[in-house]
Design a protein around this motif. Sequence first.
Motif, PDB file in Angstrom:
ATOM      1  N   PRO A  66       0.826  -1.219   0.000  1.00 38.85           N
ATOM      2  CA  PRO A  66       0.000   0.000   0.000  1.00 38.85           C
ATOM      3  C   PRO A  66       0.857   1.264   0.000  1.00 38.85           C
ATOM      4  CG  PRO A  66      -0.681  -1.507   1.740  1.00 38.85           C
ATOM      5  CD  PRO A  66       0.584  -2.050   1.163  1.00 38.85           C
ATOM      6  N   ASP A  67       0.359   2.292  -0.676  1.00 40.63           N
ATOM      7  CA  ASP A  67       1.045   3.576  -0.686  1.00 40.63           C
ATOM      8  C   ASP A  67       1.078   4.145   0.729  1.00 40.63           C
ATOM      9  OD1 ASP A  67       1.339   3.450  -3.445  1.00 40.63           O
ATOM     10  OD2 ASP A  67      -0.541   4.524  -3.812  1.00 40.63           O
ATOM     11  N   THR A  68       2.176   4.815   1.048  1.00 42.28           N
ATOM     12  CA  THR A  68       2.300   5.449   2.363  1.00 42.28           C
ATOM     13  C   THR A  68       2.238   6.958   2.188  1.00 42.28           C
ATOM     14  OG1 THR A  68       4.694   5.492   2.203  1.00 42.28           O
ATOM     15  CG2 THR A  68       3.709   3.598   3.306  1.00 42.28           C
ATOM     16  N   HIS A  69       1.814   7.617   3.219  1.00 46.73           N
ATOM     17  CA  HIS A  69       1.762   9.068   3.200  1.00 46.73           C
ATOM     18  C   HIS A  69       2.904   9.592   4.053  1.00 46.73           C
ATOM     19  CE1 HIS A  69      -2.024   8.983   1.096  1.00 46.73           C
ATOM     20  NE2 HIS A  69      -2.433   8.053   1.945  1.00 46.73           N
ATOM     21  N   VAL A  70       3.842  10.256   3.401  1.00 48.31           N
ATOM     22  CA  VAL A  70       5.025  10.770   4.070  1.00 48.31           C
ATOM     23  C   VAL A  70       4.636  11.979   4.906  1.00 48.31           C
ATOM     24  CG1 VAL A  70       7.308  11.743   3.686  1.00 48.31           C
ATOM     25  CG2 VAL A  70       6.454   9.937   2.195  1.00 48.31           C
ATOM     26  N   LYS A  71       5.090  11.972   6.162  1.00 49.79           N
ATOM     27  CA  LYS A  71       4.672  13.031   7.068  1.00 49.79           C
ATOM     28  C   LYS A  71       5.801  13.892   7.597  1.00 49.79           C
ATOM     29  CE  LYS A  71       0.745  10.470   8.368  1.00 49.79           C
ATOM     30  NZ  LYS A  71      -0.388  10.175   8.786  1.00 49.79           N
ATOM     31  N   ASN A  72       7.066  13.429   7.481  1.00 46.06           N
ATOM     32  CA  ASN A  72       8.136  14.252   8.028  1.00 46.06           C
ATOM     33  C   ASN A  72       9.386  14.202   7.155  1.00 46.06           C
ATOM     34  OD1 ASN A  72       9.809  12.003   8.846  1.00 46.06           O
ATOM     35  ND2 ASN A  72       8.430  11.715  10.580  1.00 46.06           N
ATOM     36  N   LYS A  73      10.314  15.099   7.476  1.00 45.64           N
ATOM     37  CA  LYS A  73      11.529  15.271   6.692  1.00 45.64           C
ATOM     38  C   LYS A  73      12.372  13.996   6.655  1.00 45.64           C
ATOM     39  CE  LYS A  73      15.060  17.567   8.355  1.00 45.64           C
ATOM     40  NZ  LYS A  73      15.890  18.605   8.921  1.00 45.64           N
ATOM     41  N   GLU A  74      12.470  13.297   7.767  1.00 43.27           N
ATOM     42  CA  GLU A  74      13.287  12.086   7.828  1.00 43.27           C
ATOM     43  C   GLU A  74      12.748  11.006   6.898  1.00 43.27           C
ATOM     44  OE1 GLU A  74      12.227  13.751  10.597  1.00 43.27           O
ATOM     45  OE2 GLU A  74      14.181  14.622  11.066  1.00 43.27           O
ATOM     46  N   GLN A  75      11.422  10.866   6.830  1.00 41.36           N
ATOM     47  CA  GLN A  75      10.828   9.887   5.921  1.00 41.36           C
ATOM     48  C   GLN A  75      11.135  10.238   4.471  1.00 41.36           C
ATOM     49  OE1 GLN A  75       6.730  10.157   7.190  1.00 41.36           O
ATOM     50  NE2 GLN A  75       6.865   8.246   8.335  1.00 41.36           N
ATOM     51  N   ILE A  76      11.035  11.511   4.131  1.00 43.99           N
ATOM     52  CA  ILE A  76      11.320  11.940   2.761  1.00 43.99           C
ATOM     53  C   ILE A  76      12.786  11.692   2.430  1.00 43.99           C
ATOM     54  CG2 ILE A  76      11.458  13.920   1.194  1.00 43.99           C
ATOM     55  CD1 ILE A  76       8.939  15.010   2.516  1.00 43.99           C
ATOM     56  N   GLN A  77      13.687  11.990   3.358  1.00 38.43           N
ATOM     57  CA  GLN A  77      15.113  11.772   3.107  1.00 38.43           C
ATOM     58  C   GLN A  77      15.409  10.285   2.896  1.00 38.43           C
ATOM     59  OE1 GLN A  77      16.501  13.918   6.572  1.00 38.43           O
ATOM     60  NE2 GLN A  77      17.153  15.642   5.298  1.00 38.43           N
TER      61      GLN A  77
END
Length: 110
Positions: A66-77
Motif C-alpha cells: 500500500p502507498d504510504t503518506h510521508v509526514k516528516n523530513k526524515e521519511q522523505i530523506q
Amino acid sequence: MSNEQAILKVGDWIKGTLLTGELIIGYVENLDNQGSAVKAKIVTSDNKTIEGRSLPLLNRQVNKIPDTHVKNKEQIQFLIDLALETGDQEWFLELTAKLNAMRELAEGVK
C-alpha cells in the motif's frame, strides 16, 4: 485473482515469495499482455544474490504494498535515498520537490 493483484501497474511496490521460497520486495517494471505476470526489479530479498536483478513473477506470487503518506523530513530523506538506489529519477525529483517545499514552509514560519 485478488483486488490487490488485479490493480498492479508499472512502478507499484510489491512483496512476495518466489516459487523457491525466497521473500522479495521490489517494484513492477513491466506487465505482460495477459495480466498474469509481472517483471519486477528486486530491491531486497533474503536471497542477497537476486537483489538488483529483474525477475518474472506470476501475479499470484506478489501483493501490492500500500502507498504510504510521508509526514516528516526524515521519511522523505529515506525515500530520496531509496529513489537514488533504485535509479528512479522521476520519484527522486518528486521527493526533492516535496522536501524543498517543506523547508520553504519552515523558513516562512521563522
